[in-house]
Design an enzyme around this catalytic site. Structure first.
Site, PDB file in Angstrom:
ATOM      1  N   GLY A  93       4.968 -18.535  22.771  1.00  0.00           N
ATOM      2  CA  GLY A  93       3.544 -18.265  22.986  1.00  0.00           C
ATOM      3  C   GLY A  93       2.945 -17.269  22.011  1.00  0.00           C
ATOM      4  N   GLY A 112       5.400 -21.345  28.111  1.00  0.00           N
ATOM      5  CA  GLY A 112       5.409 -21.442  29.568  1.00  0.00           C
ATOM      6  C   GLY A 112       6.805 -21.636  30.129  1.00  0.00           C
ATOM      7  CE  LYS A 149      -7.280 -14.237  32.976  1.00  0.00           C
ATOM      8  NZ  LYS A 149      -7.095 -14.938  31.716  1.00  0.00           N
ATOM      9  NE  ARG A 155       5.600 -26.099  20.104  1.00  0.00           N
ATOM     10  CZ  ARG A 155       4.529 -25.987  20.850  1.00  0.00           C
ATOM     11  NH1 ARG A 155       3.624 -26.944  20.843  1.00  0.00           N
ATOM     12  NH2 ARG A 155       4.357 -24.944  21.624  1.00  0.00           N
TER      13      ARG A 155
END
Length: 393
Positions: free
Chosen positions: A350, A373, A197, A36
């Site tokens: 992610g 996200g 999910k 990053r």
């Protein structure tokens, strides 16, 4: 891109407040992965070479608005200094007396890193007073923290209304790549959606059915689709509240003539451990006391063939529990196919990015998003507050 970038403004002699994403993994005070930090170097170098006085701001961890010694950004300043080959001053606060004094003392080409923005409770609440304090340090605002652009915080959104506000080079690249994938994709366009999910991926699956040619489903969310179709799923993950929705997605894809693919075989296990017994079964063969944990070999081959025939691939979410070796083969096969296809590959941050890194294939991908996200919300078609607040061209 419709937003102004740092290329569009004059920076010489100006104090430039740059929001970056330096929320890097750290163990015992040492950075374990500086990706990053390195991703933001083009923007920082552009400003240094342009004669700007660079003020960097970042969050780290979840201090909850309090000063936590172990969440200070001091190791980040040291690593950044090594990467750019010049000293990086470090403030002991974010917008207090030390930050103000050090920002005022900057000369052209100097770099200052402020302390963790989340040490101040006003950051996450997007407090206007805190945003004003941050803005008072600078003449120009640059947002290069795509990974935090989906948050309306003081340093990502509030401050952008108080100063001329433009994107950094990393932000510009993220918006260009993801924007082109969504608005003008090369075809065939394949979307791979995995993860655990259904509720986390409802909007992205819905959007991809509308814009992609092929939708490949894997990971824990696939068992909700199986149960909705009447299959025995044993102890597998399931979201019972989303069974009707799963059937609606299958129906919608059929109506739109999309290739909506679910696994045709499954790796099942009798317990969640690397030493567990495993077996490969068809989708209607999961024993009642076992659970599905990965896509099987036929599915891997099927998905790989679709990926290799694609001009554009967007991948978000693993095919199984790739962190545990016996359950990693499905995710590895998808990562390998993404690396080998002649098409353009976009990895949505992610877990997918972590998997590409783990399998040594990250450098074979065309674009790995720095925002898990944020890239997910962008792909869902949602507006990102940190982007909306920037000045239009």
């Amino acid at each position: 891109m419709s937003k102004k970038s740092v290329r569009d403004v004059e920076v010489a002699g100006k104090r430039v407040f740059v929001r970056v994403d330096f929320n890097v993994p750290m163990e015992d005070g040492a950075i374990t992965d500086d990706t990053r930090i390195r991703e933001t170097l083009p923007t920082i170098q552009h400003l240094i070479e342009g004669g700007a006085r660079v003020i960097l701001a970042a969050h780290f961890g979840r201090p909850g608005g309090e000063v936590k010694e172990e969440l200070r950004l001091t190791p980040v300043a040291a690593r950044l200094s090594e990467l750019i080959g010049k000293p990086v001053a470090k403030a002991d606060d974010t917008a207090g007396p030390d930050a103000q004094a050090k920002a005022a003392a900057l000369q052209d080409g100097d770099v200052l890193l402020l302390e963790n923005t989340r040490f101040n409770a006003g950051e996450e609440s997007n407090d206007p007073e805190f945003a004003k304090q941050l803005a008072s340090l600078a003449d120009l605002y640059v947002n290069d923290a795509f990974g935090a652009a989906h948050r309306a915080h003081a340093s990502t959104e509030g401050i952008a209304h108080l100063l001329p506000a433009v994107s950094g080079l990393l932000m510009e690249k993220e918006l260009d790549v993801l924007g082109k994938a969504l608005n003008n994709p090369e075809r065939p366009f394949t979307a791979i959606v995995g993860g655990s999910k259904v509720k986390d991926k409802i909007d992205v699956i819905n959007k991809m059915i509308e814009i992609a040619d092929n939708i490949l489903i894997g990971g824990g969310l696939s068992y909700t689709f199986f149960k909705a179709q009447g299959h025995e799923i044993g102890q597998s993950l399931v979201d019972n509240s989303k069974l009707d929705l799963a059937l609606e997605f299958i129906e919608k894809a059929k109506k739109l003539g999309k290739n909506f693919l679910l696994p045709v075989d499954i790796v099942v296990t009798d317990e969640f451990s690397k030493d567990a017994n495993t077996n490969i079964v068809g989708v209607d063969g999961i024993p009642s006391d076992w659970e599905g944990i990965d896509i099987g070999p036929k599915t891997r081959e099927l998905y790989a063939n679709v990926i290799k025939d694609s001009k554009l691939v967007v991948w978000n979410g693993p095919m199984g529990v790739f962190e545990i070796e016996p359950f990693s083969h499905g995710t590895r096969a998808v990562a390998q196919a993404c690396a080998e296809t002649a098409g353009y590959t976009v990895i949505g941050g992610g877990d997918s990015a972590a998997a590409a890194e783990k399998f040594g294939l990250a450098d074979k991908m065309d674009h790995i998003s720095t925002g898990g996200g944020a890239s997910l919300e962008f792909m869902e078609g949602k507006a990102l507050p940190g982007v909306v607040a920037l000045n239009d061209k």
